[in-house]
Design an enzyme around this catalytic site. Structure first.
Site, PDB file in Angstrom:
ATOM      1  CB  CYS A  21      -0.925   0.011   1.212  1.00 52.26           C
ATOM      2  SG  CYS A  21      -0.027   0.132   2.774  1.00 52.26           S
ATOM      3  CB  CYS A  24       4.442  -0.367   1.842  1.00 54.11           C
ATOM      4  SG  CYS A  24       3.449  -1.556   2.730  1.00 54.11           S
ATOM      5  CB  CYS A  89      48.781 -14.505 -11.936  1.00 54.67           C
ATOM      6  SG  CYS A  89      48.975 -12.718 -11.802  1.00 54.67           S
ATOM      7  CB  CYS A  92      44.524 -11.108 -13.611  1.00 60.10           C
ATOM      8  SG  CYS A  92      46.084 -10.902 -14.473  1.00 60.10           S
ATOM      9  CG  ASP A 496      15.171 -34.525  11.505  1.00 57.35           C
ATOM     10  OD1 ASP A 496      14.589 -34.357  12.581  1.00 57.35           O
ATOM     11  OD2 ASP A 496      14.601 -34.892  10.462  1.00 57.35           O
ATOM     12  CG  ASP A 697      13.958 -34.979   6.002  1.00 56.52           C
ATOM     13  OD1 ASP A 697      13.938 -34.608   7.190  1.00 56.52           O
ATOM     14  OD2 ASP A 697      13.132 -35.764   5.503  1.00 56.52           O
ATOM     15  CG  ASP A 701      15.057 -30.911   9.937  1.00 53.63           C
ATOM     16  OD1 ASP A 701      14.865 -30.913  11.164  1.00 53.63           O
ATOM     17  OD2 ASP A 701      14.783 -31.863   9.192  1.00 53.63           O
TER      18      ASP A 701
END
Length: 805
Positions: A21, A24, A89, A92, A496, A697, A701
């Protein structure tokens, strides 16, 4: 002063997400205008953009993005990848990073010497690719957008081959012109003088110096123009000095004075040979990513308007139906509409055994179809396909910089000027102090030639390239170099339980109803959980479907995170969940507590069901179990052999968790942890001084994965977990955790070896050069060999073998 301020003034348009809005946009505009260095900020709600005028020296695009994020919004970013030519190198790549970082709008830059690639993060649409290419060109290099289309890849390969062949032809010519200068040196110890006349030496050495060796002059000029020195500067200073002095003696000096034509020619030839060998090794090191790219199918057979036709695989659109014949490679990720077959997914997951796939199941692009005809609906295509994401992960990991590499980069930026100063001091010391101009000249040139930072710059990225490539072959995708480097330091692995150490697909073993009506208990429990994605809920619903029970409407769903939920079914207010939830709501479990504790102690999970309509009364419980993953115990044993501690972190009850941990061999159990508290438990372990790897997984987690030193996500888990983790394990096998740690150890060991080889040449040879005991030719050979030895040593990582394949 006003002119300087005008030069520092910049304008930037940032795409902003999250504004809903006018309040914001007004708030964000006010926040931006308060920032030091911001002249004016204008935020458009309609365009979702923030236009900012600011002074470059006082605030950066990254700072502005952070300010916007802190205000509760986000700036969409994109990564522009450029292929870079002309870097020789580490100096660079470091200089190019600095130059690109100064471009208005650039948030971050990573330039990789080994892959010859620059990855520039910018707000979407804020910095045109052409602008970045122009900046790279002004810095003295060449750049072109990095693309993935097959034809363009082939064109790049042809260009690479042409360039390599041209370099080889020049190297061959350099050898032909240098040999007549170098071979007589072999006979000099025997008193045989076969040296050519000085004019002939001049004629042979000059084309080597200025035509074949022009690349060094060009690189040195561009480097100095950019305000820094690199390897080319050292080579040019040393060889030009040798050639110039010899030419002076040839045309203006007296007979018998020393000539160094063979020295300048041999140094250039040897350095060219070293660069050619280095290029071969670097291409070999990048073979893993090329192999992944080659897995992409070129064509796909699709159904359009009822007609089957072959089109380029990259032209398949989402939801289009693709026909995959027996023996063909699957061109896209998709869902099987018709047919069944065995698919070989080993090149993606590392799993050597073909897997059965049938109607409704998912297939992964680049897997190989067996003997069945499949019709597949494309679900993800192009850059979002599994293979493309794998390639992107490996590329990003290879392009990223490990923490140790940042230190090396800082060293390389000051290395060249320090070497030039040392060379000048050595020259003046021998000439003025010892009165020996010949030794002064030889010593100064040798210092310049031997002290090249090239090997130092290649030490880390080449090892990371090979390490991440080998890891990908075994199903371990490493998101960035920091995760690869940090994993070897770990002393504690936190797992887990559900879906990581166990299969994650629990099943109902039995139901117990207080009133004896087991079917009714199962029906109301399944009705309350219909539509839930929780594994326990799915198991209960699947059991009721298998028994053919008709589910009842559900309403008034209330979630109790980590403990259970409440819902209304058939006018009953149900409470379903853990013992903890029952105790919180004063549901009496006295008569059944002892029996339940015994079941829980054997690793089973109990879901309690209570009716709270009038008063809280227990209806019964459902007993579920989740089997241990194959290989979990072996993986834990391997971790113990490596000296690592293991911890199980789970929200399940402590009795069931302890039972599973005992069966697998886990050292320590932290059970009954709410999802929001998992990260805090990981932080607690780190505060104890432990270097933690977290393996998980699920969505719950993700915070713990982020909190750990290194997060490892099982590829069978959620996208959120994989996005958060630094390492993704493509198969749901705990053994891949061991592989990930093993390749981290192997890669870091190679990095340390490479840094040793890169530095030992200088540690030994610079004092010899300073003392006048090192010939420039030997210095050039040693410098070339240092780079070759570093890259070749990295390639030895290809001998690493994981247990996963």
């Amino acid at each position: 002063m006003n002119e300087r301020r005008a030069d520092m003034a910049c304008s930037l348009v940032l795409p902003v997400d999250g504004m809903t809005c006018a309040a914001c946009s007004t708030r964000l505009e006010r926040v931006l205008n308060k920032q030091p260095g911001v002249s004016e900020a204008r935020v458009s709600l309609a365009g979702n953009t923030a236009s900012v005028d600011y002074e470059k020296g006082e605030i950066t695009a990254s700072d502005l993005a952070r300010v916007i994020a802190k205000a509760g919004f986000s700036v969409r970013s994109e990564v522009i990848d450029l292929d870079i030519n002309g870097m020789t190198c580490a100096a660079c790549s470091t200089r190019l990073e600095k130059v690109l970082s100064k471009v208005s709008g650039v948030e971050s830059v990573a330039v990789n010497l080994a892959t010859e690639r620059a990855s520039i993060t910018v707000p979407v649409g804020a910095v045109p690719t052409e602008t970045l290419i122009d900046v790279v060109k002004k810095a003295g290099f060449e750049a072109r957008p990095r693309v993935s289309a097959k034809a363009q890849r082939e064109a790049q390969a042809r260009e690479e081959q042409r360039r390599t062949q041209a370099e080889l032809n020049k190297l061959r010519l350099a050898v032909v012109l240098t040999l007549p200068l170098a071979l007589p040196m072999l006979f000099m110890p025997f008193g045989v003088d076969l040296m050519l006349p000085s004019l002939w030496q001049f004629l042979l050495a000059t084309p080597v110096q200025f035509w074949i060796g022009w690349r060094f002059y060009d690189g040195a000029f561009k480097s100095l123009r950019g305000g820094a020195g690199n390897m080319d500067v050292l080579v040019v200073l040393g060889t030009t000095a040798a050639w110039a002095l010899s030419s002076w003696v040839t045309f203006f000096g007296g007979a018998g004075e020393a000539l160094y034509f063979e020295g300048s020619a041999m140094v250039i030839t040897l350095v060219l040979f070293g660069k050619w060998m280095e290029g071969r090794a670097k291409r070999n090191a990048a073979s893993a990513i090329h192999a992944l790219m080659d897995l992409r199918s070129d064509t796909a057979r699709v159904e359009r308007d009822g007609i089957a036709m072959d089109i380029p695989a990259e032209s398949v659109i989402q939801n289009e139906v693709v026909i995959i014949r027996p023996g063909e490679r699957v061109p896209v990720d998709g869902r099987i509409l018709e047919g069944e077959s065995q698919l070989d997914e080993s090149l993606i997951t590392g799993e050597p055994i073909p897997v059965a796939r049938g109607e409704g199941e998912l297939v992964t692009g680049a897997s190989v179809n067996g003997d069945g005809l499949l019709k597949v609906q494309a679900t993800t295509v192009g850059a979002e396909s599994t293979l493309s994401r794998i390639i992107r992960l490996v590329e990003d990991a290879q392009a990223s910089k490990a923490p140790v590499q940042r230190l090396v980069d800082r060293i390389s930026t000051i290395f060249v000027p320090v070497v030039v100063v040392i060379s000048l001091v050595v020259f003046l010391g021998w000439w003025l102090g010892a009165g020996d101009p010949e030794t002064a000249f030889v010593a100064a040139v040798s210092v310049l030639v031997i002290a090249c930072p090239c090997a130092l710059g290649l030490a880390t990225p080449t090892a990371i390239m090979v390490g991440t490539g080998m890891a990908a072959r075994y199903g371990v995708l490493i998101k960035d170099a920091e995760a690869l480097e940090q994993a070897h330091r770990a002393d504690t692995v936190v797992f887990d339980k559900t879906g990581t150490l166990t299969r994650g697909t629990p099943g109902v073993e039995t139901c117990f109803a207080v009133d004896g009506d087991v079917e009714n208990l199962l029906r109301i429990a399944a009705s309350a959980q219909q539509g839930s994605e929780h594994p326990l809920a799915k198991a209960v619903v699947a059991e009721s479907n298998e028994k053919g029970l008709a589910l009842l409407p559900v309403s008034g769903f209330t979630n109790h995170p980590g403990r259970g939920f409440g819902a209304t079914v058939d006018e009953m207010k149900l409470l379903i969940g853990s013992r903890r939830l029952m105790e919180e709501r004063d549901v009496a479990l006295t008569d059944w507590a002892e029996q339940a504790a015994l079941l829980e102690s054997t690793g089973h999970t109990l879901v309690w069901i209570a009716d709270t309509t009038a008063s809280s009364r227990l209806l019964g419980y459902i007993l579920l179990s989740d089997g241990v993953r194959a290989g979990a115990a072996e993986a834990v044993a391997d971790l113990h052999c490596k000296g690592l501690d293991t911890v199980m972190l789970t929200g399940d009850n402590r009795y069931g968790a302890a039972s599973i941990a005992s069966a697998i061999g886990i050292d320590r159990v932290i059970a009954e942890v709410l999802p929001g508290d998992k990260a805090a438990e990981v932080e607690r372990l780190r505060n104890e001084g432990k270097h933690v790897i977290m393996v998980g997984d699920g969505i719950n987690d993700a915070p713990a994965l982020a909190a750990a030193g290194v997060g490892m996500a099982m590829g069978s888990g959620t996208d959120v977990a994989m996005h958060t983790a630094g390492i993704t394990l493509m198969r749901g096998e705990p053994g891949l955790v061991v592989d990930a740690i093993s390749i981290s150890h192997a890669t870091y060991h190679k990095i340390r070896q490479n840094l040793f080889w890169a530095l030992i040449y200088n540690v030994i040879a610079i004092p010899l050069a300073v003392s006048g005991l090192l010939n420039p030719v030997i210095a050039g050979a040693a410098m070339a060999m240092s780079s070759v030895s570093v890259v070749s040593n990295s390639l030895l990582l290809k001998r690493w073998r994981g247990k996963g394949k």
